[in-house]
Design a protein around this motif. Structure first.
Motif, PDB file in Angstrom:
ATOM      1  N   PHE A 103      -2.307   1.992  -1.607  1.00  0.00           N
ATOM      2  CA  PHE A 103      -3.687   1.596  -1.907  1.00  0.00           C
ATOM      3  C   PHE A 103      -4.594   1.386  -0.559  1.00  0.00           C
ATOM      4  O   PHE A 103      -3.882   0.753   0.267  1.00  0.00           O
ATOM      5  CB  PHE A 103      -3.948   0.540  -2.770  1.00  0.00           C
ATOM      6  N   TYR A 153      -7.969  -1.445   4.865  1.00  0.00           N
ATOM      7  CA  TYR A 153      -6.717  -2.178   4.698  1.00  0.00           C
ATOM      8  C   TYR A 153      -5.854  -0.897   4.140  1.00  0.00           C
ATOM      9  O   TYR A 153      -6.518  -0.093   3.256  1.00  0.00           O
ATOM     10  CB  TYR A 153      -6.651  -3.225   3.916  1.00  0.00           C
ATOM     11  N   LYS A 201     -14.319 -10.125  -1.253  1.00  0.00           N
ATOM     12  CA  LYS A 201     -13.469  -9.087  -2.163  1.00  0.00           C
ATOM     13  C   LYS A 201     -13.195  -7.888  -1.803  1.00  0.00           C
ATOM     14  O   LYS A 201     -14.026  -7.198  -1.000  1.00  0.00           O
ATOM     15  CB  LYS A 201     -14.266  -9.102  -3.903  1.00  0.00           C
ATOM     16  N   LEU A 202     -12.003  -7.381  -1.853  1.00  0.00           N
ATOM     17  CA  LEU A 202     -11.597  -6.007  -1.590  1.00  0.00           C
ATOM     18  C   LEU A 202     -12.073  -4.987  -2.620  1.00  0.00           C
ATOM     19  O   LEU A 202     -11.852  -5.332  -3.883  1.00  0.00           O
ATOM     20  CB  LEU A 202     -10.297  -5.942  -1.236  1.00  0.00           C
ATOM     21  N   PHE A 203     -12.358  -3.912  -2.225  1.00  0.00           N
ATOM     22  CA  PHE A 203     -12.701  -2.751  -3.122  1.00  0.00           C
ATOM     23  C   PHE A 203     -11.521  -1.599  -2.924  1.00  0.00           C
ATOM     24  O   PHE A 203     -11.127  -1.630  -1.782  1.00  0.00           O
ATOM     25  CB  PHE A 203     -13.981  -1.961  -2.755  1.00  0.00           C
ATOM     26  N   PHE A 204     -11.035  -1.436  -3.850  1.00  0.00           N
ATOM     27  CA  PHE A 204      -9.433  -0.590  -3.721  1.00  0.00           C
ATOM     28  C   PHE A 204      -9.752   0.948  -4.122  1.00  0.00           C
ATOM     29  O   PHE A 204     -10.648   1.115  -4.840  1.00  0.00           O
ATOM     30  CB  PHE A 204      -8.683  -0.997  -4.980  1.00  0.00           C
ATOM     31  N   GLY A 205      -9.240   1.853  -3.438  1.00  0.00           N
ATOM     32  CA  GLY A 205      -9.157   3.186  -4.133  1.00  0.00           C
ATOM     33  C   GLY A 205      -8.113   3.337  -5.095  1.00  0.00           C
ATOM     34  O   GLY A 205      -7.502   2.092  -5.476  1.00  0.00           O
ATOM     35  N   GLN A 255     -14.399 -10.242   6.706  1.00  0.00           N
ATOM     36  CA  GLN A 255     -12.996 -11.082   6.293  1.00  0.00           C
ATOM     37  C   GLN A 255     -13.156 -12.468   6.731  1.00  0.00           C
ATOM     38  O   GLN A 255     -12.295 -13.066   7.262  1.00  0.00           O
ATOM     39  CB  GLN A 255     -12.155 -10.386   6.973  1.00  0.00           C
ATOM     40  N   LEU A 273       1.055  -6.562  -3.844  1.00  0.00           N
ATOM     41  CA  LEU A 273       0.687  -5.677  -2.853  1.00  0.00           C
ATOM     42  C   LEU A 273       1.045  -6.207  -1.394  1.00  0.00           C
ATOM     43  O   LEU A 273       0.777  -7.532  -1.175  1.00  0.00           O
ATOM     44  CB  LEU A 273      -0.810  -5.624  -2.767  1.00  0.00           C
ATOM     45  N   TYR A 317      -2.486  -0.957   1.742  1.00  0.00           N
ATOM     46  CA  TYR A 317      -1.317  -1.777   1.228  1.00  0.00           C
ATOM     47  C   TYR A 317      -0.429  -0.867   0.372  1.00  0.00           C
ATOM     48  O   TYR A 317      -0.432   0.208   0.227  1.00  0.00           O
ATOM     49  CB  TYR A 317      -1.849  -2.573   0.004  1.00  0.00           C
TER      50      TYR A 317
END
Lengths: 112, 114
Positions: B90, B33, B102-106, B97, B43, B35
């Motif tokens: 991000f 993804y 849970k999403l892991f973010f940079g 999905q 976001l 954002y």
């Protein structure tokens, strides 16, 4: 349109205080609710809640979901300066096409 | 563990310039993804991908393009930068999905368009 509303938008407390952050939602076909902590950079995952009334706990942080009243709270006890951050609430919704909607976040400042 | 890696961390562009924000993940996640986060706002999803070769628009796709040639990489392209694209970007990934991931973010890219 799906909506996630967090309150308050900002909060200033002293170390040792207990805080409660709120997240209410209006979505179609609720799936789960997530809490993230965002300091200067990447949001980091705290909790995922899917079932009503079951508290998730991690150290001084805890969270609970009320699916009937469509809200969740995040509690932080004995706050520390390291808890200062933006706390984001997000809700997964949908059927075959899932959607994750974020609230605007609550900025928590913990003063020594 | 590297997780989700974004580059660059900061960039200043002039109006009309182009650039690519790089994102790579080493968790073998299918979903990725992009954002954007504006001050005081949540976001907003720009684009997402469900696997290599498959991308789709999010809430705010105008002015951006993406590609997904491999599972690991998901670059975001700005073709003609505009001041409205000043934001923090991000990249995130998740294994699936199913409405319960849970999403892991940079760590984000701070972009200013002047």
């Amino acid at each position: 349109e799906d909506k996630v509303v967090q309150s308050p938008l900002s909060l200033v407390v002293h170390e040792g205080d207990t805080v409660t952050l709120n997240c209410s939602y209006e979505v179609t076909n609720f799936r789960s609710l997530l809490w993230y902590k965002q300091e200067k950079k990447a949001p980091t995952f705290l909790f995922m809640l899917t079932s009503s009334g079951i508290e998730k706990k991690s150290g001084r942080l805890s969270s609970i979901l009320d699916k009937k009243e469509l809200f969740s709270i995040l509690n932080i006890t004995a706050t520390q300066t390291g808890d200062s951050a933006v706390y984001l609430c997000a809700v997964w919704s949908g059927g075959s096409n899932y959607k994750l909607t974020f609230g605007k976040g609550t900025l928590l400042t913990v003063n020594p | 563990n590297a997780g989700v890696t974004q580059t660059p961390k900061f960039r200043i562009l002039k109006i009309g310039q182009s650039m690519t924000l790089q994102c790579t993940q080493d968790m073998n996640h299918n979903y990725m993804y992009w954002y954007r986060q504006d001050p005081g706002m949540g976001l907003k999803l720009i684009y997402y991908s469900v696997g290599a070769g498959i991308t789709d628009k999010g809430e705010v796709p105008n002015g951006y393009n993406v590609s997904r040639s491999t599972t690991e990489d998901f670059p975001l392209r700005l073709e003609l930068a505009a001041p409205s694209q000043t934001s923090v970007y991000f990249c995130a990934s998740s294994y699936s999905q199913g409405g319960g991931e849970k999403l892991f973010f940079g760590s984000g890219t701070q972009l200013s368009v002047l």
